[in-house]
Design an enzyme around this catalytic site. Sequence first.
Site, mmCIF file in Angstrom:
data_model
loop_
_atom_site.group_PDB
_atom_site.id
_atom_site.type_symbol
_atom_site.label_atom_id
_atom_site.label_comp_id
_atom_site.label_asym_id
_atom_site.label_seq_id
_atom_site.Cartn_x
_atom_site.Cartn_y
_atom_site.Cartn_z
ATOM 1 N N ASP A 414 0.405 7.854 -0.533
ATOM 2 C CA ASP A 414 1.401 6.800 -0.635
ATOM 3 C C ASP A 414 2.741 7.503 -0.865
ATOM 4 O OD1 ASP A 414 2.505 4.178 -1.341
ATOM 5 O OD2 ASP A 414 2.524 4.966 -3.373
ATOM 6 N N ASP A 616 -1.543 -0.513 -3.560
ATOM 7 C CA ASP A 616 -2.432 0.537 -3.044
ATOM 8 C C ASP A 616 -3.897 0.274 -3.389
ATOM 9 O OD1 ASP A 616 -0.272 2.079 -2.080
ATOM 10 O OD2 ASP A 616 0.069 2.875 -4.088
HETATM 11 N N1 LIG Z 1 11.693 -6.368 -4.750
HETATM 12 C C1 LIG Z 1 12.194 -5.958 -3.587
HETATM 13 N N2 LIG Z 1 13.516 -6.021 -3.385
HETATM 14 C C2 LIG Z 1 14.034 -5.612 -2.219
HETATM 15 N N3 LIG Z 1 13.321 -5.139 -1.203
HETATM 16 C C3 LIG Z 1 12.012 -5.076 -1.329
HETATM 17 C C4 LIG Z 1 11.377 -5.466 -2.528
HETATM 18 N N4 LIG Z 1 10.057 -5.282 -2.384
HETATM 19 C C5 LIG Z 1 9.894 -4.762 -1.143
HETATM 20 N N5 LIG Z 1 11.048 -4.651 -0.512
HETATM 21 C C6 LIG Z 1 11.274 -4.129 0.844
HETATM 22 O O1 LIG Z 1 10.026 -4.009 1.509
HETATM 23 C C7 LIG Z 1 9.757 -2.660 1.851
HETATM 24 C C8 LIG Z 1 8.296 -2.358 1.697
HETATM 25 O O2 LIG Z 1 7.895 -2.495 0.340
HETATM 26 P P1 LIG Z 1 6.517 -1.925 -0.212
HETATM 27 O O3 LIG Z 1 6.410 -2.310 -1.628
HETATM 28 O O4 LIG Z 1 5.434 -2.349 0.710
HETATM 29 O O5 LIG Z 1 6.641 -0.368 -0.038
HETATM 30 P P2 LIG Z 1 7.465 0.745 -0.851
HETATM 31 O O6 LIG Z 1 7.326 0.525 -2.316
HETATM 32 O O7 LIG Z 1 8.846 0.821 -0.303
HETATM 33 O O8 LIG Z 1 6.774 2.091 -0.391
HETATM 34 P P3 LIG Z 1 5.298 2.625 -0.685
HETATM 35 O O9 LIG Z 1 4.397 1.869 0.207
HETATM 36 O O10 LIG Z 1 5.385 4.060 -0.314
HETATM 37 O O11 LIG Z 1 5.010 2.414 -2.143
HETATM 38 C C9 LIG Z 1 10.662 -1.844 0.957
HETATM 39 O O12 LIG Z 1 10.985 -0.613 1.504
HETATM 40 C C10 LIG Z 1 11.871 -2.753 0.804
HETATM 41 O O13 LIG Z 1 12.727 -2.587 1.897
HETATM 42 MG MG LIG Z 2 4.730 1.694 -3.876
#
Ligand SMILES: Nc1ncnc2c1ncn2[C@@H]1O[C@H](COP(=O)(O)OP(=O)(O)OP(=O)(O)O)[C@@H](O)[C@H]1O
Ligand SMILES: [Mg+2]
Length: 718
Positions: A414, A616
């Site tokens: 991840d 995850d």
């Molecule tokens: N609370 C939030 N505020 C703003 N954007 C968000 C938020 N949650 C998710 N996003 C958007 O959605 C995308 C994907 O989020 P997700 O949580 O699936 O992955 P991540 O945390 O960026 O990465 P990883 O999967 O590596 O943990 C983010 O990159 C962001 O652009």
């Molecule tokens: Mg994450």
Amino acid sequence: MSCASCAARVERALAKAPGVEKVNVNLATEKATVRFDPEKTGDEALQRAVERTGYGLVPWSETEKGGEERREEEVRGLKRRFILAAVLTAPMLIGMVLSFIPASEGSVLQSIVHFLHNPYLQLVLSFPVQFGMGWSFYVHAYRALRGGGANMDVLVVMGTTAAYGYSIWQMIAGGHHFYFEASATIITLILLGRYFEAKAKGRTSAAIQKLMSLNAKSARIERDGRELEVPVEEVRVGDVVVVRPGEKIPVDGTVLEGRSAVDESMLTGESLPVEKESGSPVTGATLNGNGALKFRADRVGTDTALAQIIQLVEDAQGSKAPIQKIADKVAAVFVPAVLAVAVITFFGWLIAGDGVKGLTSAVAVLVIACPCALGLATPTAIMVGTGRGAEAGILIKGGEHLENTHRVDAVVLDKTGTITHGKPVVTDLLAYGMSEAEALGLAASAEKGSEHPLGEAIVMRARETGGVADAESFEAEPGRGIRARVRDREVLLGTRALLELEGVSMEAEMLGTMTKLEAEGKTVMAMAVDGTPAALIAVADTVKETSAEAVKTLRSMAVGVVMMTGDNERTALAIGKKVGIEEVLAEVLPENKAAEVEKLKRSGKVVAMVGDGINDAPALATADVGMAIGTGTDVAIQAADITLMRGDLMAVPAAIRLSRATMRKIKQNLFWAFFYNTIGIPVAAFGLLNPVIAGGAMALSSVCVVLNSLSLRAVHLE
Ligand SMILES: Nc1ncnc2c1ncn2[C@@H]1O[C@H](COP(=O)(O)OP(=O)(O)OP(=O)(O)O)[C@@H](O)[C@H]1O
Ligand SMILES: [Mg+2]
Ligand SMILES: [Cu+]
């Protein structure tokens, strides 16, 4: 229990008892784990079921108290019996050795040899060995037979008694084939083997003892305005605990006052001290640095992190690896099969006209055939392996996971919180049609209810400059962003896709800026207010210092590495480049992470998934081996098979190395044990093996297996 067939029999007895659903008996830890229906059965019924087979059962709660002393007592007893037996057996062995030296008629040497070979002297010397020091073999054999089965004690007793009885018959009948020294030597050697084995087994649980010794003995708490020192067991949830510089933190809690750096290396393997201030969590058994701390106790007794780690390691050590099934199957039919071979051997030789040879050969078969090495091969290695892992901050939930990990050839990482620290900070803020301060205020208010690290980064930034208001409503769109109402305005914050889905289109210039920032490895979020694009917020997360090295190490171990993230592709590729990962799965929605792992599995890979977040968890459970970062969320840790206590990714190759080393040991052990029995039995049956040498070899084999497993403690994981 003395060998694998004992464990198999106890297991069968428990499995047959009414109300029992699942049972696992471990020879190395001497523990039985039973899942049963409390309506249908209970401790006492289970105890009786085991006792009927000739063994004993002690409830877990009672073993905790006296377990260690019992073990030490057993080791001391075996040592005492071995020394006595050795002293009595020595003259007979000396006599045997001296008889090989050519001596002239009437010499002193000859008279000594004569004297030492006197059957009456040998009878007197060997009698206490056979029925004194060797008595426990009779007791155990009797119990096993009464329970309707046979174990290795039955083999030892049958072998040595046959040799002994035959010698007495020779005395009465005036013959001159005496085997007193053979039976005494076999018993002495087996006692020696058991002594070594018991001692070495004690050392396999060293990891647990080390963990237990980490516990603080006492705590200083504040009650009724006074500070008093109490035993750690008396600390209650909610107590205010005072920790002075250099003292051990007694229980888990949250800091109320003070600042200090705490050494958590004993639990996490992380060598850098962790800064603590008001609000920080502290963990029992860690060591306070130079500051004084006052904290509120949140978890005490069996709820503390340390207690749970100990429980987890103990359970894992007692669990079975799938590879053990082979050994179990063999052990279950082994003793009866060996008895049959011994009988055939005896009658075979008798028909061939050599009854004496038949007897010694049958005795050798009985003695060499002992399956104790077979029973110890897997569980001792699993015990030492999981213990070694715990020391390095790698908590493995069970033997099967330790086994599965050695086949891993693809690791999915991840991104956020796993490859990176997971503590993003806002780097760029571009407002369109409103002031930057206003944009930040709206974004932060909207994110206030979010637990996503991206949201936290925005809130953190806004707190530095001004207040953050409450949102009237808040809704998270997992993997895309959030939607909120702030001061009567509709705020949409997240990915391009989120805005597009809501029919908001951004200008080409704005999209260009977004792409440019992403190419720098930043995560860029777009904000729309009341349906019009209003801001871009870029955050950057730092890559963990060891991530690149971990990827390189995995590659060198022939393990493929894939990055999987919900973030957009450009950002992911930029981060991938920093750590050396080319294969990137980006923009994966949380609900699809597990499906991606499944796809990899179907392509024939054995997949380990490493992650930290709630999103995850399904992927961790789907993977062949799920590894959670210990600093991550509880949900991820629950779903995973292995928890990496220290945040850094070097623990991933370390876990694979540990598993490979453990499996290598198990295979060596099983080979050694099988090889020794399959070669030994026919050799003995054809009369080519002296019963005394058989006794020595059999005692040695189990000692070898245990020592081989113990050598895992020194395996290099870095
Ligand atoms: N609370 C939030 N505020 C703003 N954007 C968000 C938020 N949650 C998710 N996003 C958007 O959605 C995308 C994907 O989020 P997700 O949580 O699936 O992955 P991540 O945390 O960026 O990465 P990883 O999967 O590596 O943990 C983010 O990159 C962001 O652009
Ligand atoms: Mg994450
Ligand atoms: Cu044995």
